[in-house]
Design a protein around this motif. Structure first.
Motif, PDB file in Angstrom:
ATOM      1  N   PHE A 114     -18.986 -32.826  -7.902  1.00  0.00           N
ATOM      2  CA  PHE A 114     -18.275 -34.090  -8.037  1.00  0.00           C
ATOM      3  C   PHE A 114     -16.821 -33.938  -7.616  1.00  0.00           C
ATOM      4  O   PHE A 114     -15.919 -33.809  -8.436  1.00  0.00           O
ATOM      5  N   THR A 115     -16.624 -33.961  -6.318  1.00  0.00           N
ATOM      6  CA  THR A 115     -15.275 -33.903  -5.741  1.00  0.00           C
ATOM      7  C   THR A 115     -14.547 -35.206  -6.061  1.00  0.00           C
ATOM      8  O   THR A 115     -15.173 -36.176  -6.505  1.00  0.00           O
ATOM      9  N   PRO A 116     -13.245 -35.262  -5.829  1.00  0.00           N
ATOM     10  CA  PRO A 116     -12.533 -36.527  -6.072  1.00  0.00           C
ATOM     11  C   PRO A 116     -13.157 -37.711  -5.324  1.00  0.00           C
ATOM     12  O   PRO A 116     -13.232 -38.821  -5.867  1.00  0.00           O
ATOM     13  N   GLU A 117     -13.639 -37.479  -4.112  1.00  0.00           N
ATOM     14  CA  GLU A 117     -14.266 -38.553  -3.351  1.00  0.00           C
ATOM     15  C   GLU A 117     -15.551 -39.037  -4.023  1.00  0.00           C
ATOM     16  O   GLU A 117     -15.835 -40.231  -4.076  1.00  0.00           O
ATOM     17  N   VAL A 118     -16.339 -38.087  -4.534  1.00  0.00           N
ATOM     18  CA  VAL A 118     -17.585 -38.437  -5.222  1.00  0.00           C
ATOM     19  C   VAL A 118     -17.266 -39.189  -6.509  1.00  0.00           C
ATOM     20  O   VAL A 118     -17.904 -40.201  -6.819  1.00  0.00           O
ATOM     21  N   GLU A 119     -16.281 -38.718  -7.254  1.00  0.00           N
ATOM     22  CA  GLU A 119     -15.900 -39.399  -8.494  1.00  0.00           C
ATOM     23  C   GLU A 119     -15.442 -40.836  -8.219  1.00  0.00           C
ATOM     24  O   GLU A 119     -15.764 -41.749  -8.982  1.00  0.00           O
TER      25      GLU A 119
END
Length: 80
Positions: free
Chosen positions: A10-15
């Protein structure tokens, strides 16, 4: 869901995407309650030692998948 999976996947983009879709809070709860599962146990090491290969799949920040095969003879190791 193991905590390490969420921390890695869960990278910042995924979050951000999860927040937009309304699933971020649910995933945060799963991760907070999940087992660490960040060790290679003797049983997992034994399983891996008998493999002759595996597939590694990742997804870039722009959403493109990248799948690759890695392998060789059973118990293969990195060579110089």
């Amino acid at each position: 869901m193991p905590r390490k999976f969420g921390e890695i996947a869960f990278t910042p983009e995924v979050e951000t995407a999860q927040s937009k879709r309304g699933s971020r809070e649910t995933y945060e709860r799963y991760i907070a309650k999940g087992p660490a599962n960040d060790l290679i146990t003797p049983e997992i090491a034994e399983f891996i030692a008998h493999l002759d290969g595996f597939y590694l799949g990742t997804v870039s920040s722009n959403g493109y998948p990248y799948i690759q095969f890695r392998g060789g003879s059973a118990g293969f190791s990195e060579s110089a």
